[in-house]
Scaffold this active site. Sequence first.
Site, PDB file in Angstrom:
ATOM      1  N   PRO A  11      38.443  40.511  55.692  1.00 13.30           N
ATOM      2  CA  PRO A  11      38.375  40.759  54.245  1.00 13.30           C
ATOM      3  C   PRO A  11      37.782  39.609  53.437  1.00 13.30           C
ATOM      4  O   PRO A  11      38.069  38.431  53.676  1.00 13.30           O
ATOM      5  CB  PRO A  11      39.839  41.005  53.876  1.00 13.30           C
ATOM      6  CG  PRO A  11      40.437  41.588  55.118  1.00 13.30           C
ATOM      7  CD  PRO A  11      39.772  40.858  56.246  1.00 13.30           C
ATOM      8  N   CYS A  12      36.970  39.993  52.443  1.00 14.79           N
ATOM      9  CA  CYS A  12      36.255  39.024  51.616  1.00 14.79           C
ATOM     10  C   CYS A  12      37.010  38.544  50.375  1.00 14.79           C
ATOM     11  O   CYS A  12      36.768  37.417  49.917  1.00 14.79           O
ATOM     12  CB  CYS A  12      34.928  39.637  51.160  1.00 14.79           C
ATOM     13  SG  CYS A  12      33.812  40.083  52.499  1.00 14.79           S
ATOM     14  N   PRO A  13      37.883  39.366  49.756  1.00 15.70           N
ATOM     15  CA  PRO A  13      38.492  38.953  48.481  1.00 15.70           C
ATOM     16  C   PRO A  13      39.148  37.573  48.461  1.00 15.70           C
ATOM     17  O   PRO A  13      39.103  36.914  47.421  1.00 15.70           O
ATOM     18  CB  PRO A  13      39.517  40.073  48.219  1.00 15.70           C
ATOM     19  CG  PRO A  13      38.921  41.271  48.858  1.00 15.70           C
ATOM     20  CD  PRO A  13      38.272  40.756  50.105  1.00 15.70           C
TER      21      PRO A  13
END
EC number: 2.1.1.37
Length: 412
Positions: A77-79
Amino acid sequence: MSKFEVVEICAGAGGQALGLEKAGFEHALAVELDGNACNTLRANRSTWKVAEGDVADQSVWHPADYSEVSLLAGGVPCPPFSIAGKQLGANDERDLFAWAVEQVSVVQPRALLLENVRGLSMPRFAGYRQHVLDRLAELGYVAEWQLLQASDFGVPQLRPRFILVALKPEDAPYFHWPTHVGEPPTVGETLLDLMGSNGWPGAKAWAKQANKIAPTIVGGSKKHGGADLGPTRAKRAWAEMGVDALGIADAAPSNIDTFAVGPKLTCEMVARIQGWSDEYQWEFTGRKTSCYRQIGNAFPPPVARTVGDAIIDAFQHKGDPRKLETSDHDPVYKALRSSHDFTTPERLMKAAQISDCAEFERRIGLLSRDFEIEIKIRGNKSYYKLGSFKAFVGQDNHDRHDLFLKRRALIS
Protein backbone atom coordinates in the site's frame (compact mmCIF):
# COMPACT_ATOMS: atom_id res chain seq x y z
CA MET A 1 15.54 -21.78 -19.73
CA SER A 2 15.13 -22.38 -16.02
CA LYS A 3 11.74 -21.97 -14.43
CA PHE A 4 11.47 -18.73 -12.44
CA GLU A 5 8.54 -18.64 -10.03
CA VAL A 6 7.20 -15.56 -8.28
CA VAL A 7 5.05 -15.05 -5.21
CA GLU A 8 3.32 -11.70 -5.51
CA ILE A 9 1.85 -9.99 -2.45
CA CYS A 10 -0.63 -7.10 -2.61
CA ALA A 11 -1.03 -8.09 -6.24
CA GLY A 12 -3.92 -5.74 -7.01
CA ALA A 13 -5.59 -6.36 -10.34
CA GLY A 14 -2.50 -7.61 -12.12
CA GLY A 15 -0.38 -4.77 -13.52
CA GLN A 16 2.83 -6.02 -11.99
CA ALA A 17 1.72 -9.62 -12.44
CA LEU A 18 1.25 -9.26 -16.19
CA GLY A 19 4.56 -7.46 -16.60
CA LEU A 20 6.45 -10.12 -14.64
CA GLU A 21 4.73 -12.85 -16.65
CA LYS A 22 5.86 -11.17 -19.88
CA ALA A 23 9.40 -11.09 -18.47
CA GLY A 24 9.31 -14.85 -17.95
CA PHE A 25 8.12 -15.40 -14.38
CA GLU A 26 5.45 -17.97 -13.51
CA HIS A 27 3.12 -17.19 -10.62
CA ALA A 28 3.23 -19.68 -7.77
CA LEU A 29 0.83 -17.47 -5.81
CA ALA A 30 -0.84 -14.04 -5.91
CA VAL A 31 -2.17 -12.59 -2.63
CA GLU A 32 -4.63 -9.68 -2.58
CA LEU A 33 -7.06 -8.16 -0.09
CA ASP A 34 -9.64 -6.70 -2.47
CA GLY A 35 -12.19 -9.21 -3.70
CA ASN A 36 -12.87 -7.37 -6.96
CA ALA A 37 -9.17 -7.36 -7.84
CA CYS A 38 -8.98 -11.08 -7.01
CA ASN A 39 -11.89 -11.71 -9.37
CA THR A 40 -9.99 -9.86 -12.10
CA LEU A 41 -6.88 -11.98 -11.52
CA ARG A 42 -8.91 -15.19 -11.65
CA ALA A 43 -10.79 -14.08 -14.78
CA ASN A 44 -7.55 -13.43 -16.64
CA ARG A 45 -5.44 -16.33 -15.35
CA SER A 46 -7.63 -19.22 -14.22
CA THR A 47 -4.59 -21.41 -13.56
CA TRP A 48 -3.03 -19.03 -11.03
CA LYS A 49 -3.44 -19.68 -7.35
CA VAL A 50 -5.02 -16.53 -5.87
CA ALA A 51 -5.26 -16.11 -2.09
CA GLU A 52 -7.84 -13.52 -1.02
CA GLY A 53 -7.45 -11.69 2.28
CA ASP A 54 -5.01 -9.85 4.50
CA VAL A 55 -1.53 -10.73 3.28
CA ALA A 56 -0.22 -10.66 6.86
CA ASP A 57 -2.80 -13.23 8.03
CA GLN A 58 -1.30 -16.72 8.24
CA SER A 59 -4.73 -18.22 7.61
CA VAL A 60 -4.62 -16.66 4.12
CA TRP A 61 -1.21 -18.06 3.14
CA HIS A 62 1.94 -19.46 4.73
CA PRO A 63 5.12 -17.73 3.49
CA ALA A 64 7.21 -20.72 4.59
CA ASP A 65 5.36 -22.89 2.04
CA TYR A 66 7.10 -20.93 -0.73
CA SER A 67 10.64 -21.21 0.53
CA GLU A 68 13.36 -20.36 -2.00
CA VAL A 69 10.97 -19.14 -4.70
CA SER A 70 12.84 -17.15 -7.37
CA LEU A 71 11.14 -13.82 -6.67
CA LEU A 72 9.07 -12.29 -3.89
CA ALA A 73 7.35 -9.23 -5.36
CA GLY A 74 4.61 -6.79 -4.55
CA GLY A 75 3.13 -3.34 -4.65
CA VAL A 76 2.44 -2.81 -0.95
CA PRO A 77 0.00 0.00 0.00
CA CYS A 78 1.04 3.52 -0.96
CA PRO A 79 -0.92 5.79 1.45
CA PRO A 80 1.64 5.53 4.31
CA PHE A 81 4.19 7.28 2.08
CA SER A 82 2.09 9.35 -0.32
CA ILE A 83 2.84 13.06 -0.59
CA ALA A 84 -0.92 13.60 -0.88
CA GLY A 85 -1.49 11.95 2.52
CA LYS A 86 -0.23 12.42 6.07
CA GLN A 87 2.93 10.35 5.46
CA LEU A 88 2.44 8.38 8.67
CA GLY A 89 4.90 5.74 7.51
CA ALA A 90 5.46 3.11 10.20
CA ASN A 91 2.46 4.45 12.16
CA ASP A 92 -0.03 3.75 9.37
CA GLU A 93 -1.99 0.50 9.74
CA ARG A 94 -1.76 0.07 5.97
CA ASP A 95 2.05 0.01 6.01
CA LEU A 96 3.22 -3.42 4.89
CA PHE A 97 6.60 -2.46 3.46
CA ALA A 98 8.64 -3.45 6.53
CA TRP A 99 6.53 -6.60 6.92
CA ALA A 100 7.22 -7.56 3.30
CA VAL A 101 10.95 -7.08 3.80
CA GLU A 102 10.81 -9.29 6.90
CA GLN A 103 9.26 -12.13 4.87
CA VAL A 104 12.59 -12.45 3.09
CA SER A 105 13.88 -14.19 6.23
CA VAL A 106 11.12 -16.79 5.86
CA VAL A 107 10.80 -17.20 2.08
CA GLN A 108 14.49 -16.66 1.28
CA PRO A 109 13.78 -15.81 -2.34
CA ARG A 110 16.52 -15.38 -4.86
CA ALA A 111 15.34 -11.78 -5.32
CA LEU A 112 12.93 -9.23 -3.84
CA LEU A 113 11.02 -6.58 -5.81
CA LEU A 114 8.82 -3.99 -4.08
CA GLU A 115 7.38 -0.85 -5.66
CA ASN A 116 5.76 2.21 -4.12
CA VAL A 117 5.12 5.92 -4.62
CA ARG A 118 7.73 8.64 -5.01
CA GLY A 119 6.98 9.87 -1.48
CA LEU A 120 9.04 7.01 -0.06
CA SER A 121 12.10 8.55 -1.73
CA MET A 122 11.71 11.84 0.18
CA PRO A 123 13.88 12.95 3.14
CA ARG A 124 10.97 12.17 5.48
CA PHE A 125 11.66 8.44 5.02
CA ALA A 126 15.47 8.41 4.86
CA GLY A 127 15.72 6.48 8.13
CA TYR A 128 13.03 4.02 7.05
CA ARG A 129 14.92 3.35 3.81
CA GLN A 130 18.21 2.93 5.65
CA HIS A 131 16.61 0.44 8.02
CA VAL A 132 15.34 -1.59 5.06
CA LEU A 133 18.79 -1.67 3.43
CA ASP A 134 20.47 -2.65 6.69
CA ARG A 135 17.92 -5.36 7.43
CA LEU A 136 18.27 -6.89 3.97
CA ALA A 137 22.07 -6.83 4.34
CA GLU A 138 21.66 -8.75 7.62
CA LEU A 139 19.61 -11.32 5.72
CA GLY A 140 22.33 -11.72 3.10
CA TYR A 141 21.02 -9.53 0.28
CA VAL A 142 22.36 -6.59 -1.68
CA ALA A 143 19.56 -4.03 -2.00
CA GLU A 144 19.12 -0.83 -4.00
CA TRP A 145 16.44 1.80 -4.43
CA GLN A 146 15.71 3.54 -7.73
CA LEU A 147 13.12 6.06 -8.90
CA LEU A 148 11.75 5.05 -12.31
CA GLN A 149 9.49 7.15 -14.53
CA ALA A 150 6.81 5.18 -16.35
CA SER A 151 7.08 7.60 -19.27
CA ASP A 152 10.63 6.34 -19.89
CA PHE A 153 9.23 2.92 -20.79
CA GLY A 154 6.58 3.74 -23.36
CA VAL A 155 3.77 4.59 -20.92
CA PRO A 156 2.01 7.89 -21.81
CA GLN A 157 1.96 9.05 -18.20
CA LEU A 158 4.35 10.61 -15.69
CA ARG A 159 3.85 8.05 -12.89
CA PRO A 160 7.15 7.95 -10.99
CA ARG A 161 7.57 4.73 -9.00
CA PHE A 162 10.14 4.10 -6.27
CA ILE A 163 11.51 0.59 -6.67
CA LEU A 164 13.42 -1.63 -4.26
CA VAL A 165 15.33 -4.58 -5.70
CA ALA A 166 17.38 -6.95 -3.55
CA LEU A 167 19.40 -9.91 -4.80
CA LYS A 168 21.83 -12.39 -3.37
CA PRO A 169 25.51 -11.40 -3.62
CA GLU A 170 26.28 -13.79 -6.48
CA ASP A 171 23.55 -12.24 -8.67
CA ALA A 172 23.61 -8.59 -7.57
CA PRO A 173 26.60 -7.45 -9.71
CA TYR A 174 24.71 -8.54 -12.82
CA PHE A 175 21.60 -6.48 -12.06
CA HIS A 176 21.40 -3.32 -14.14
CA TRP A 177 18.54 -0.88 -13.72
CA PRO A 178 16.51 -0.52 -16.94
CA THR A 179 17.07 2.69 -18.87
CA HIS A 180 15.05 5.02 -21.07
CA VAL A 181 13.61 3.24 -24.13
CA GLY A 182 12.40 6.27 -26.11
CA GLU A 183 9.74 8.94 -26.08
CA PRO A 184 6.27 7.78 -25.01
CA PRO A 185 3.21 8.45 -27.19
CA THR A 186 0.97 11.35 -26.25
CA VAL A 187 -2.46 10.93 -24.68
CA GLY A 188 -4.03 11.92 -28.01
CA GLU A 189 -2.04 9.36 -29.98
CA THR A 190 -2.81 6.68 -27.39
CA LEU A 191 -6.55 7.26 -27.19
CA LEU A 192 -7.57 8.49 -30.66
CA ASP A 193 -9.09 5.18 -31.76
CA LEU A 194 -11.04 4.78 -28.51
CA MET A 195 -12.29 8.40 -28.55
CA GLY A 196 -13.60 7.93 -32.07
CA SER A 197 -15.06 4.46 -31.55
CA ASN A 198 -18.66 5.74 -31.12
CA GLY A 199 -18.54 8.16 -34.03
CA TRP A 200 -17.60 11.34 -32.18
CA PRO A 201 -16.60 13.80 -34.95
CA GLY A 202 -14.31 15.79 -32.63
CA ALA A 203 -11.92 12.89 -31.97
CA LYS A 204 -9.11 13.99 -34.33
CA ALA A 205 -9.21 17.60 -33.18
CA TRP A 206 -9.23 16.43 -29.58
CA ALA A 207 -6.21 14.19 -30.19
CA LYS A 208 -4.24 17.17 -31.51
CA GLN A 209 -5.07 19.10 -28.33
CA ALA A 210 -4.15 16.16 -26.09
CA ASN A 211 -0.55 16.26 -27.31
CA LYS A 212 1.15 15.63 -23.96
CA ILE A 213 1.65 12.69 -21.64
CA ALA A 214 -0.84 12.32 -18.81
CA PRO A 215 -0.41 13.36 -15.20
CA THR A 216 -0.10 10.48 -12.77
CA ILE A 217 -3.34 8.48 -12.66
CA VAL A 218 -4.66 8.37 -9.11
CA GLY A 219 -6.71 5.31 -8.33
CA GLY A 220 -8.03 6.70 -5.08
CA SER A 221 -9.38 4.70 -2.17
CA LYS A 222 -12.64 3.47 -0.74
CA LYS A 223 -12.26 6.12 1.95
CA HIS A 224 -12.55 8.99 -0.52
CA GLY A 225 -15.57 7.93 -2.57
CA GLY A 226 -15.94 7.76 -6.33
CA ALA A 227 -13.49 7.82 -9.18
CA ASP A 228 -11.88 10.89 -10.70
CA LEU A 229 -8.53 11.61 -12.28
CA GLY A 230 -6.73 13.18 -9.36
CA PRO A 231 -6.21 16.34 -7.31
CA THR A 232 -6.79 19.91 -8.47
CA ARG A 233 -3.45 20.35 -10.23
CA ALA A 234 -3.97 17.14 -12.20
CA LYS A 235 -7.50 18.19 -13.15
CA ARG A 236 -6.13 21.45 -14.58
CA ALA A 237 -3.58 19.51 -16.62
CA TRP A 238 -6.31 17.23 -17.94
CA ALA A 239 -8.50 20.23 -18.81
CA GLU A 240 -5.66 21.69 -20.90
CA MET A 241 -5.73 18.47 -22.91
CA GLY A 242 -9.50 18.63 -23.33
CA VAL A 243 -10.39 16.01 -20.74
CA ASP A 244 -13.07 16.40 -18.06
CA ALA A 245 -11.36 14.83 -15.02
CA LEU A 246 -14.42 14.97 -12.74
CA GLY A 247 -15.38 11.34 -13.02
CA ILE A 248 -15.22 8.40 -15.42
CA ALA A 249 -17.50 7.89 -18.44
CA ASP A 250 -19.50 4.76 -19.17
CA ALA A 251 -18.73 4.93 -22.89
CA ALA A 252 -16.77 6.86 -25.48
CA PRO A 253 -18.43 10.08 -26.76
CA SER A 254 -20.98 9.78 -29.55
CA ASN A 255 -21.80 12.00 -32.54
CA ILE A 256 -24.42 13.94 -30.56
CA ASP A 257 -22.30 14.72 -27.48
CA THR A 258 -21.02 18.23 -26.79
CA PHE A 259 -18.69 19.31 -24.00
CA ALA A 260 -17.74 22.43 -22.09
CA VAL A 261 -14.22 21.15 -21.33
CA GLY A 262 -14.01 17.86 -23.16
CA PRO A 263 -15.10 14.24 -22.79
CA LYS A 264 -14.45 12.11 -19.74
CA LEU A 265 -12.25 9.05 -20.05
CA THR A 266 -13.61 5.52 -19.82
CA CYS A 267 -11.99 2.76 -17.77
CA GLU A 268 -10.69 1.28 -21.02
CA MET A 269 -8.99 4.58 -21.83
CA VAL A 270 -7.45 4.86 -18.38
CA ALA A 271 -6.14 1.31 -18.71
CA ARG A 272 -4.51 2.26 -22.02
CA ILE A 273 -2.79 5.21 -20.31
CA GLN A 274 -1.58 2.83 -17.59
CA GLY A 275 0.16 0.69 -20.18
CA TRP A 276 -2.37 -2.01 -20.97
CA SER A 277 -2.58 -2.46 -24.73
CA ASP A 278 -2.81 -5.07 -27.46
CA GLU A 279 0.56 -6.34 -26.23
CA TYR A 280 -0.58 -6.30 -22.62
CA GLN A 281 -4.16 -7.51 -22.85
CA TRP A 282 -6.26 -7.69 -19.67
CA GLU A 283 -9.92 -7.60 -18.67
CA PHE A 284 -11.20 -5.92 -15.50
CA THR A 285 -14.21 -7.22 -13.60
CA GLY A 286 -16.63 -5.43 -11.30
CA ARG A 287 -18.52 -2.14 -11.36
CA LYS A 288 -17.09 1.02 -12.90
CA THR A 289 -15.68 2.61 -9.74
CA SER A 290 -14.07 -0.65 -8.66
CA CYS A 291 -12.56 -1.17 -12.11
CA TYR A 292 -11.17 2.35 -12.08
CA ARG A 293 -9.53 1.81 -8.69
CA GLN A 294 -8.03 -1.48 -9.87
CA ILE A 295 -6.59 0.23 -12.94
CA GLY A 296 -5.53 3.47 -11.29
CA ASN A 297 -3.67 1.82 -8.39
CA ALA A 298 -1.70 -0.54 -10.61
CA PHE A 299 1.99 -0.77 -11.47
CA PRO A 300 2.13 -0.22 -15.27
CA PRO A 301 2.80 -3.60 -16.92
CA PRO A 302 5.56 -2.33 -19.28
CA VAL A 303 7.54 -0.95 -16.33
CA ALA A 304 7.12 -4.17 -14.34
CA ARG A 305 8.28 -6.12 -17.37
CA THR A 306 11.49 -4.12 -17.78
CA VAL A 307 12.39 -4.59 -14.12
CA GLY A 308 11.48 -8.28 -14.34
CA ASP A 309 13.69 -8.62 -17.44
CA ALA A 310 16.59 -7.05 -15.54
CA ILE A 311 16.15 -9.44 -12.61
CA ILE A 312 16.11 -12.52 -14.85
CA ASP A 313 19.17 -11.20 -16.67
CA ALA A 314 20.88 -10.97 -13.27
CA PHE A 315 19.85 -14.55 -12.45
CA GLN A 316 21.43 -15.67 -15.72
CA HIS A 317 24.53 -13.48 -15.19
CA LYS A 318 24.07 -11.73 -18.50
CA GLY A 319 26.25 -8.76 -19.37
CA ASP A 320 29.23 -7.39 -17.51
CA PRO A 321 29.18 -7.39 -13.70
CA ARG A 322 29.29 -3.95 -12.10
CA LYS A 323 30.93 -2.70 -8.96
CA LEU A 324 28.43 -2.51 -6.13
CA GLU A 325 28.45 0.70 -4.11
CA THR A 326 27.11 1.26 -0.61
CA SER A 327 24.20 3.69 -0.50
CA ASP A 328 23.72 5.81 2.61
CA HIS A 329 20.25 7.26 3.01
CA ASP A 330 20.41 8.51 6.60
CA PRO A 331 23.80 9.04 8.29
CA VAL A 332 22.14 10.02 11.59
CA TYR A 333 20.28 6.71 11.68
CA LYS A 334 23.51 4.85 10.90
CA ALA A 335 25.37 6.72 13.64
CA LEU A 336 22.65 5.91 16.17
CA ARG A 337 22.49 2.28 15.08
CA SER A 338 26.23 1.78 15.37
CA SER A 339 26.22 3.11 18.93
CA HIS A 340 24.87 0.63 21.46
CA ASP A 341 24.53 3.11 24.27
CA PHE A 342 23.32 6.66 24.80
CA THR A 343 25.41 9.07 22.73
CA THR A 344 25.93 12.81 22.74
CA PRO A 345 24.66 14.98 19.90
CA GLU A 346 28.23 16.07 19.23
CA ARG A 347 29.39 12.51 18.56
CA LEU A 348 26.37 11.75 16.38
CA MET A 349 26.82 14.97 14.40
CA LYS A 350 30.50 14.21 13.84
CA ALA A 351 29.74 10.67 12.67
CA ALA A 352 26.98 11.95 10.37
CA GLN A 353 29.09 14.90 9.18
CA ILE A 354 26.48 17.45 10.21
CA SER A 355 27.63 20.81 11.56
CA ASP A 356 24.26 22.54 12.04
CA CYS A 357 22.52 21.75 15.35
CA ALA A 358 19.12 22.71 13.92
CA GLU A 359 19.59 20.28 11.03
CA PHE A 360 20.55 17.53 13.47
CA GLU A 361 17.40 18.13 15.53
CA ARG A 362 15.32 18.10 12.36
CA ARG A 363 16.78 14.71 11.40
CA ILE A 364 16.13 13.35 14.88
CA GLY A 365 12.55 14.60 14.62
CA LEU A 366 12.03 12.77 11.33
CA LEU A 367 13.54 9.58 12.70
CA SER A 368 11.32 9.71 15.77
CA ARG A 369 8.26 9.36 13.56
CA ASP A 370 9.28 5.82 12.57
CA PHE A 371 11.59 4.78 15.43
CA GLU A 372 11.59 5.06 19.17
CA ILE A 373 14.32 7.56 20.03
CA GLU A 374 15.33 7.30 23.69
CA ILE A 375 16.58 10.50 25.29
CA LYS A 376 18.34 10.87 28.61
CA ILE A 377 19.09 14.18 30.28
CA ARG A 378 22.21 14.36 32.40
CA GLY A 379 22.79 17.77 33.87
CA ASN A 380 22.18 20.16 31.03
CA LYS A 381 23.05 17.69 28.30
CA SER A 382 20.92 15.34 26.17
CA TYR A 383 21.97 11.83 25.15
CA TYR A 384 20.32 9.80 22.37
CA LYS A 385 19.83 6.10 21.71
CA LEU A 386 18.03 4.34 18.87
CA GLY A 387 15.08 2.32 20.09
CA SER A 388 12.70 -0.04 18.32
CA PHE A 389 11.27 0.30 14.83
CA LYS A 390 7.60 1.26 15.07
CA ALA A 391 6.56 -0.49 11.88
CA PHE A 392 4.59 -3.71 11.72
CA VAL A 393 6.90 -6.59 10.87
CA GLY A 394 4.66 -9.41 12.10
CA GLN A 395 4.33 -8.74 15.83
CA ASP A 396 1.28 -10.37 17.43
CA ASN A 397 0.75 -7.40 19.75
CA HIS A 398 1.18 -4.59 17.21
CA ASP A 399 -1.49 -1.86 17.05
CA ARG A 400 -1.82 -2.63 13.35
CA HIS A 401 -4.10 -5.60 14.01
CA ASP A 402 -6.87 -3.70 15.80
CA LEU A 403 -6.64 -0.70 13.48
CA PHE A 404 -6.73 -2.93 10.41
CA LEU A 405 -9.86 -4.74 11.60
CA LYS A 406 -11.53 -1.46 12.52
CA ARG A 407 -10.82 0.19 9.16
CA ARG A 408 -10.72 -2.81 6.84
CA ALA A 409 -13.83 -1.75 4.89
CA LEU A 410 -12.04 1.48 3.89
CA ILE A 411 -8.66 -0.05 3.03
CA SER A 412 -7.90 -0.48 -0.65
